[in-house]
Motif scaffolding. Structure first.
Motif, PDB file in Angstrom:
ATOM      1  N   ASP A 173       0.866  -1.174   0.000  1.00 32.52           N
ATOM      2  CA  ASP A 173       0.000   0.000   0.000  1.00 32.52           C
ATOM      3  C   ASP A 173       0.914   1.239   0.000  1.00 32.52           C
ATOM      4  OD1 ASP A 173       0.870   0.516   2.616  1.00 32.52           O
ATOM      5  OD2 ASP A 173      -0.867  -0.440   3.530  1.00 32.52           O
ATOM      6  N   ALA A 174       0.305   2.428   0.026  1.00 30.18           N
ATOM      7  CA  ALA A 174       1.101   3.655  -0.130  1.00 30.18           C
ATOM      8  C   ALA A 174       2.138   3.809   0.986  1.00 30.18           C
ATOM      9  CB  ALA A 174       0.181   4.866  -0.179  1.00 30.18           C
ATOM     10  N   ASP A 175       1.710   3.512   2.223  1.00 26.92           N
ATOM     11  CA  ASP A 175       2.633   3.647   3.353  1.00 26.92           C
ATOM     12  C   ASP A 175       3.775   2.634   3.241  1.00 26.92           C
ATOM     13  OD1 ASP A 175       3.485   4.472   6.067  1.00 26.92           O
ATOM     14  OD2 ASP A 175       2.870   2.429   6.584  1.00 26.92           O
ATOM     15  N   GLN A 176       3.422   1.402   2.908  1.00 31.32           N
ATOM     16  CA  GLN A 176       4.460   0.366   2.761  1.00 31.32           C
ATOM     17  C   GLN A 176       5.410   0.713   1.621  1.00 31.32           C
ATOM     18  OE1 GLN A 176       1.740  -2.866   2.177  1.00 31.32           O
ATOM     19  NE2 GLN A 176       1.924  -3.623   4.274  1.00 31.32           N
ATOM     20  N   GLN A 177       4.850   1.276   0.548  1.00 29.77           N
ATOM     21  CA  GLN A 177       5.703   1.640  -0.594  1.00 29.77           C
ATOM     22  C   GLN A 177       6.728   2.699  -0.185  1.00 29.77           C
ATOM     23  OE1 GLN A 177       5.298   0.238  -3.985  1.00 29.77           O
ATOM     24  NE2 GLN A 177       7.404   0.960  -3.880  1.00 29.77           N
ATOM     25  N   ASP A 185      10.672   2.143  -0.307  1.00 29.98           N
ATOM     26  CA  ASP A 185      11.571   3.025  -1.065  1.00 29.98           C
ATOM     27  C   ASP A 185      12.667   3.599  -0.162  1.00 29.98           C
ATOM     28  OD1 ASP A 185      10.069   2.511  -3.317  1.00 29.98           O
ATOM     29  OD2 ASP A 185       8.906   4.368  -3.201  1.00 29.98           O
ATOM     30  N   ALA A 186      12.249   4.041   1.058  1.00 25.62           N
ATOM     31  CA  ALA A 186      13.236   4.613   1.986  1.00 25.62           C
ATOM     32  C   ALA A 186      14.221   3.545   2.447  1.00 25.62           C
ATOM     33  CB  ALA A 186      12.518   5.226   3.186  1.00 25.62           C
ATOM     34  N   GLY A 187      13.697   2.342   2.725  1.00 25.38           N
ATOM     35  CA  GLY A 187      14.558   1.250   3.190  1.00 25.38           C
ATOM     36  C   GLY A 187      15.566   0.843   2.135  1.00 25.38           C
ATOM     37  N   ILE A 188      15.112   0.755   0.901  1.00 28.21           N
ATOM     38  CA  ILE A 188      16.023   0.377  -0.188  1.00 28.21           C
ATOM     39  C   ILE A 188      17.085   1.465  -0.386  1.00 28.21           C
ATOM     40  CG2 ILE A 188      16.183   0.091  -2.694  1.00 28.21           C
ATOM     41  CD1 ILE A 188      15.130  -2.407  -1.446  1.00 28.21           C
ATOM     42  N   ALA A 189      16.652   2.724  -0.324  1.00 33.41           N
ATOM     43  CA  ALA A 189      17.617   3.825  -0.500  1.00 33.41           C
ATOM     44  C   ALA A 189      18.701   3.748   0.571  1.00 33.41           C
ATOM     45  CB  ALA A 189      16.882   5.163  -0.438  1.00 33.41           C
TER      46      ALA A 189
END
Ligand code: FES
Length: 163
Positions: free
Chosen positions: A6-10, A14-18
């Motif tokens: 969902d939007a929050d998980q996305q 994204d932040a975690g991958i960065a």
């Protein structure tokens, strides 16, 4: 392909991958693979194909590389697990102390074979390698909780508390 998040998980993905990618040189993105797969599982409880696709895009690798990692390590679920994952150790010490009977009894009780999830999605039963309690065999783990010196009756009582 459907979005796994969902939007929050996305946003968290994204932040975690960065953050993960910031720890490695730009031409070594694949080094973030374990952390990236773990991140997907933390966010949605397992590693669905759509999650693997996102990891592959971010790390610039084929999806097959993500699949290799996600299917190699037992701590990653490539099928949605039950609410409670029961890992029964069937390694040598536990085996000598009755682990097979314990596992067979739980298979009968839950009406599944090892590796399967009950129809109501509550329990996933698995065989596990040594859980590090050989001196208190047989043992099993339910999610993060470890239980030792178990009879089948005691194991069934543990499950009844969760039902
Ligand atoms: S053999 Fe079962 S805990 Fe080691």
């Amino acid at each position: 392909m459907a979005a796994p998040f969902d939007a929050d998980q996305q946003a968290r993905f994204d932040a975690g991958i960065a953050k993960l990618l910031s720890q490695f040189p730009n031409d070594r993105k694949q080094a973030a693979m374990m952390g990236a797969v773990r991140l997907v599982q933390e966010l949605v409880g397992w590693v669905p194909p759509e999650g693997m696709e996102q990891v592959a895009q971010k790390l610039e690798v084929p999806v097959s590389k993500v699949l290799e990692v996600a299917t190699f390590y037992v701590m990653f679920f490539t099928k949605k697990p039950g609410k409670y994952v029961i890992d029964v150790c069937t390694n040598i010490s536990c085996s000598l102390c009755g682990a097979e009977k314990l596992l067979e009894g739980l298979e009968r009780k839950l009406d599944v074979h090892a590796g399967e999830t009950t129809a109501d999605g509550k329990f996933t039963l698995r065989e596990a390698e040594c859980l590090g309690s050989c001196h208190t065999a047989p043992c099993l783990q339910i999610n993060e909780d470890h239980h030792e010196n178990l009879s089948l009756k005691q194991a069934e009582e543990l499950l009844a508390k969760l039902a």
